[in-house]
Write an enzyme that holds these catalytic residues in place. Structure first.
Site, PDB file in Angstrom:
ATOM      1  N   LYS A  56      -6.174  10.825   4.753  1.00 57.40           N
ATOM      2  CA  LYS A  56      -6.676   9.558   4.206  1.00 57.40           C
ATOM      3  C   LYS A  56      -5.499   8.592   4.048  1.00 57.40           C
ATOM      4  O   LYS A  56      -4.339   9.000   4.169  1.00 57.40           O
ATOM      5  CB  LYS A  56      -7.349   9.817   2.858  1.00 57.40           C
ATOM      6  N   ARG A  68     -14.507  11.786 -12.152  1.00 57.32           N
ATOM      7  CA  ARG A  68     -14.400  10.750 -11.139  1.00 57.32           C
ATOM      8  C   ARG A  68     -15.649  10.922 -10.286  1.00 57.32           C
ATOM      9  O   ARG A  68     -16.748  10.716 -10.796  1.00 57.32           O
ATOM     10  CB  ARG A  68     -13.090  10.941 -10.362  1.00 57.32           C
ATOM     11  N   MET A 117       9.536 -11.869  -0.333  1.00 58.18           N
ATOM     12  CA  MET A 117       8.354 -11.488   0.444  1.00 58.18           C
ATOM     13  C   MET A 117       8.742 -10.781   1.736  1.00 58.18           C
ATOM     14  O   MET A 117       8.168  -9.751   2.100  1.00 58.18           O
ATOM     15  CB  MET A 117       7.513 -12.732   0.751  1.00 58.18           C
ATOM     16  N   TYR A 168      16.174 -15.631  -5.648  1.00 56.31           N
ATOM     17  CA  TYR A 168      15.246 -16.355  -6.517  1.00 56.31           C
ATOM     18  C   TYR A 168      15.495 -16.020  -7.977  1.00 56.31           C
ATOM     19  O   TYR A 168      15.718 -14.863  -8.334  1.00 56.31           O
ATOM     20  CB  TYR A 168      13.798 -15.961  -6.196  1.00 56.31           C
TER      21      TYR A 168
HETATM   22  C1  LIG Z   1      -6.137  13.168  -1.765  1.00 55.15           C
HETATM   23  C2  LIG Z   1      -6.979  14.346  -1.996  1.00 55.15           C
HETATM   24  C3  LIG Z   1      -6.474  15.634  -1.737  1.00 55.15           C
HETATM   25  C4  LIG Z   1      -5.043  15.897  -1.354  1.00 55.15           C
HETATM   26  O1  LIG Z   1      -4.237  15.893  -2.510  1.00 55.15           O
HETATM   27  P1  LIG Z   1      -2.669  16.170  -2.397  1.00 55.15           P
HETATM   28  O2  LIG Z   1      -2.220  16.242  -3.806  1.00 55.15           O
HETATM   29  O3  LIG Z   1      -2.100  15.018  -1.669  1.00 55.15           O
HETATM   30  O4  LIG Z   1      -2.533  17.430  -1.633  1.00 55.15           O
HETATM   31  C5  LIG Z   1      -7.341  16.698  -1.879  1.00 55.15           C
HETATM   32  N1  LIG Z   1      -8.621  16.496  -2.266  1.00 55.15           N
HETATM   33  C6  LIG Z   1      -9.135  15.290  -2.521  1.00 55.15           C
HETATM   34  C7  LIG Z   1     -10.549  15.151  -2.929  1.00 55.15           C
HETATM   35  C8  LIG Z   1      -8.321  14.179  -2.409  1.00 55.15           C
HETATM   36  O5  LIG Z   1      -8.830  12.968  -2.681  1.00 55.15           O
END
Ligand SMILES: *Cc1c(COP(=O)(O)O)cnc(C)c1O
Length: 380
Positions: A35, A135, A321, A273
């Site tokens: 992700k 969550r 920036m 700046y």
């Molecule tokens: C991001 C995520 C992981 C991975 O977590 P890490 O600590 O980066 O290994 C596993 N499960 C879910 C649901 C996540 O959102």
């Protein structure tokens, strides 16, 4: 074209990390969590490396449906899990691209059932169980109704139950993780008592993989550790002290730029700046063509370092920036277009994602995942 800034992705290190993570589990499948553009490493390139290595990873995990589709369009055949929310209107793509969604609410499940019946197509799903992170996740009191719905929808196969730990990397105390694991077991028991087989349950993120073998189940989900970073100092220390077979992790990502201008200014001159820095001596400056737009945090103003010619050079003044200014007075013979390391290692120096995270009051996860995706990633 020669770039002013680029990110290097170390292929050998990625392979090393994933092999080592896999060695921690006892035949559990390994999900490579890609992700957030593979935590800033470039999803397409990261996956191109793992796809070349037979048996290195078993499945992929993404947050967004769009990322899953991108992987399928790039020819990825392995199971892909969509961990994030999918818009009800887009659930049809789960069928079209053969994706496994971690379902977190009734409306999604109902729609998936309806689509499956209309299409007369089988589909595998996972259910996310609320075990204490509060969550995503289905509450225990609502869970039997989900099972009932699935039973009445013969096209939908419940492949596994999923949960996620709230407090495993931020502490060396595993009490809350174990509490969540017990809750997870309760969900599994309810489903098994309802004759669900659950061939692929998964709950472990990196810290759980490295610290709590009883969390491994049928599959583990490795994110940050795959990229060679520890979930936290606590995770690193606990793993080194408690694991029977401690592993090493090697950072995969380096971020580089070049010197865009050099000049020497007089004592008593202000830099940048807000005139937040005033020189006390004659000072040689290098202007580097990256800034907060690129993902270089503005909180590094007057506090960050870069590496030039194997020596540390401090930032002077504010991060702009598109530019930063560093003091190269003590760097041996800096030249225009010399390579600069923003994150990474030279022969005797290192600037880690953790060093930047400490200075900017965040975690290594955020440092790497926020490097602007427009910057080219190069596999080395
Ligand atoms: C991001 C995520 C992981 C991975 O977590 P890490 O600590 O980066 O290994 C596993 N499960 C879910 C649901 C996540 O959102």
């Amino acid at each position: 074209m020669k770039n002013n800034t680029w990110v290097e992705i170390n292929k050998e290190n990625l392979i090393h990390n994933l092999r080592n993570i896999k060695s921690q589990t006892n035949n559990s499948k390994l999900m490579f969590v890609v992700k957030a553009n593979a935590y800033g490493h470039d999803i397409k390139k990261a996956v191109s490396i793992t796809e070349e290595q037979v048996g290195l990873v078993d499945t992929y995990g993404v947050h967004m449906l769009e990322s899953a589709i991108k992987l399928r369009e790039n020819g990825i055949k392995k199971d892909i899990y969509v961990l994030g929310y999918v818009n009800i209107n887009n659930l049809k793509y789960l069928f079209e691209y053969n994706l496994i969604h971690v379902v977190t609410n009734k409306e999604s499940l109902n729609k998936i059932c309806e689509l499956a019946k209309n299409r007369k197509e089988n589909i595998k799903i996972n259910l996310k169980c609320e075990t204490g992170t509060n969550r995503q996740g289905i509450l225990k009191e609502d869970f039997p109704a989900y099972l009932e719905k699935i039973k009445n929808c013969s096209y939908v196969k419940l492949e596994g139950l999923v949960s996620h730990f709230a407090n495993i990397e931020d502490t060396t105390d595993k009490t809350y993780a174990k509490y969540q694991l017990n809750k997870y077991e309760e969900f599994i028991n309810i489903a098994k008592n309802n004759n669900f087989e659950l061939p692929r349950n998964h709950i472990a993120c990196s810290a759980a993989i490295l610290l709590l073998p009883e969390t491994h189940y049928d599959m583990v989900r490795a994110g940050i550790s795959s990229y060679g970073l520890w979930s936290s100092k606590e995770t690193y220390l606990s793993h080194q002290f408690e694991s029977q077979t401690p592993i090493t992790l090697k950072p995969v990502l380096s971020w580089k730029t070049i010197i865009g201008q050099l000049k020497t200014i007089q004592p008593g001159s202000y830099i940048g700046y807000g005139c937040t820095y005033k020189t006390t001596n004659k000072t040689q400056l290098a202007i580097l063509p990256i800034g907060y737009y690129d993902g270089y945090d503005r909180k590094l103003s007057n506090s960050g370092y870069v590496i030039i010619n194997d020596k540390r050079a401090p930032l002077r003044g504010r991060v702009c920036m598109n530019m930063i200014i560093v003091d190269v007075t003590n760097i041996p013979e800096p030249k225009l277009e010399d390579e600069v390391i923003l994150i990474g290692k030279s022969s005797s120096e290192e600037i880690s994602a953790e060093e930047i995270a400490d200075k900017t009051n965040t975690i290594n996860y955020e440092v790497v995942s926020r490097i602007n995706p427009n910057i080219e990633r190069i596999i080395v």
